[in-house]
Design a protein around this motif. Structure first.
Motif, short mmCIF file in Angstrom:
data_model
loop_
_atom_site.label_atom_id
_atom_site.label_comp_id
_atom_site.label_asym_id
_atom_site.label_seq_id
_atom_site.Cartn_x
_atom_site.Cartn_y
_atom_site.Cartn_z
N MET A 183 1.05 -1.16 -0.02
CA MET A 183 0.19 0.25 -0.17
C MET A 183 0.69 1.11 0.14
O MET A 183 1.96 1.19 0.71
N HIS A 184 0.44 1.96 -0.82
CA HIS A 184 1.28 3.29 -0.97
C HIS A 184 0.76 4.16 -0.03
O HIS A 184 -0.67 4.56 -0.42
N VAL A 185 1.58 4.63 0.40
CA VAL A 185 1.23 5.99 2.06
C VAL A 185 1.82 7.48 1.40
O VAL A 185 3.15 6.87 1.58
N THR A 186 1.40 8.62 1.59
CA THR A 186 2.11 9.53 1.37
C THR A 186 3.58 9.96 2.42
O THR A 186 3.27 8.74 4.20
N LEU A 187 4.63 10.56 2.46
CA LEU A 187 5.27 10.77 3.87
C LEU A 187 4.90 11.66 4.86
O LEU A 187 4.65 11.23 5.90
N ALA A 188 3.51 11.95 4.68
CA ALA A 188 2.88 13.41 5.96
C ALA A 188 2.56 11.80 6.35
O ALA A 188 2.38 11.74 7.67
N GLU A 189 1.73 10.80 6.00
CA GLU A 189 1.09 9.36 6.44
C GLU A 189 2.16 9.19 7.60
O GLU A 189 1.31 8.56 9.17
N GLU A 190 3.31 8.60 6.81
CA GLU A 190 4.99 7.73 7.22
C GLU A 190 4.41 8.35 8.60
O GLU A 190 4.96 8.32 9.53
N ILE A 191 5.14 10.09 8.63
CA ILE A 191 4.98 10.69 10.00
C ILE A 191 4.02 10.34 10.87
O ILE A 191 5.02 10.43 12.10
N MET A 192 2.95 10.88 10.47
CA MET A 192 1.67 10.72 11.95
C MET A 192 1.95 9.10 12.01
O MET A 192 1.70 8.95 13.53
N LEU A 193 2.30 8.02 11.37
CA LEU A 193 1.92 7.14 12.28
C LEU A 193 3.07 6.48 12.99
O LEU A 193 2.85 6.02 14.06
N LEU A 194 4.42 7.25 12.58
CA LEU A 194 5.35 7.15 13.32
C LEU A 194 4.82 8.23 15.26
O LEU A 194 5.79 7.28 16.31
N SER A 195 4.04 9.02 14.81
CA SER A 195 3.99 9.68 15.72
C SER A 195 2.95 9.28 17.04
O SER A 195 2.67 9.25 18.38
N LEU A 196 1.55 8.56 16.31
CA LEU A 196 1.33 8.37 17.11
C LEU A 196 1.46 6.51 17.64
O LEU A 196 1.91 5.65 17.37
N ASP A 197 1.39 6.87 18.94
CA ASP A 197 0.95 5.47 19.99
C ASP A 197 0.26 4.70 19.57
O ASP A 197 -0.96 5.03 19.75
N ASP A 198 0.56 3.60 19.41
CA ASP A 198 -0.05 2.38 19.12
C ASP A 198 -1.37 1.23 18.91
O ASP A 198 -2.56 1.33 19.15
N ASP A 199 -0.83 1.77 21.31
CA ASP A 199 -2.04 1.22 22.30
C ASP A 199 -3.21 3.03 22.15
O ASP A 199 -4.64 2.56 22.25
N SER A 200 -3.14 3.46 22.54
CA SER A 200 -3.57 4.85 23.01
C SER A 200 -4.10 5.63 21.57
O SER A 200 -5.09 6.51 22.24
#
Length: 224
Positions: A1-18
């Motif tokens: 799945m292609h995701v944008t750089l912005a989406e990648e940054i957002m994923l890195l910042s989100l706590d997986d659980d909370s």
């Protein structure tokens, strides 16, 4: 799945659980910067002397980027101060909201809404599909830890994270400190066209200026 750089940054910042974002203020700047960089990589915009110029308004085929391109084109044509810094200040909140909605629409995160103390609305975005983030972290690890050569998008992502001093989002804990020299070298390397690198540099300068101003304001408020 292609995701944008912005989406990648957002994923890195989100706590997986909370589902809560870490370093939300700084992340807002680099999410907006990630969308600009993606448009530069797609040759839709260019940055010259810190100023944003729209080179091509044709759609990219990605809904998130196409909405951003339309917004940048309208803004750049209506202001005499079309700088990267001005755009990031203006757009960071909208960029974060649009990026989170894109991730939710793709099924990568889910959205939860509740009220704290029955009064204050809170939105959380727990991860629904960990595949994208796992592959992203593996790709960053190959480049930063194992010394693999990055492609332009990966190097651009590293440049944004380094510029905002958010190494720990990609490499938590003590590892975040140890990778700073490697990420700095990658951020400064000649890995893309001059126009793309100019976008990275302008974003880094804008983030540094904003961070410095915020630090000075906080020190003044506390009397430090």
């Amino acid at each position: 799945m292609h995701v944008t750089l912005a989406e990648e940054i957002m994923l890195l910042s989100l706590d997986d659980d909370s589902g809560q974002a870490k370093d939300r203020w700084a992340v807002g700047w680099i999410v907006a910067g990630g969308l600009l960089l993606e448009l530069a990589l797609a040759e839709r915009i260019r940055v010259d002397g810190g100023r944003v110029e729209v080179a091509d308004t044709s759609p990219t085929g990605d809904p998130l980027l196409d909405v951003q391109l339309e917004a940048v084109a309208a803004w750049a044509g209506s202001t005499k101060s079309a700088t990267v810094a001005a755009w990031l200040r203006k757009d960071q909140a909208r960029s974060v909201a649009a990026t989170l909605e894109s991730l939710r629409g793709r099924g990568i995160v889910t959205e939860e809404r509740r009220r704290v103390l029955g009064l204050f609305p809170v939105r959380r975005f727990p991860e629904a599909d960990g595949t994208v983030e796992r592959e992203l972290r593996e790709r960053l690890g190959r480049v930063v830890l194992d010394g693999a050569e990055p492609d332009a998008r990966t190097a651009g992502l590293i440049g944004l994270l380094h510029g905002a001093r958010l190494h720990r989002l990609a490499f938590p804990g003590e590892l975040g400190k140890s990778v700073e020299p490697r990420m700095a070298a990658l951020a400064e390397g000649q890995w893309a066209a001059d126009a793309v690198q100019e976008t990275i540099r302008a974003t880094q300068v804008a983030i540094l200026a904003a961070t410095t101003a915020a630090t000075v304001a906080a020190s003044a408020a506390t009397g430090a």
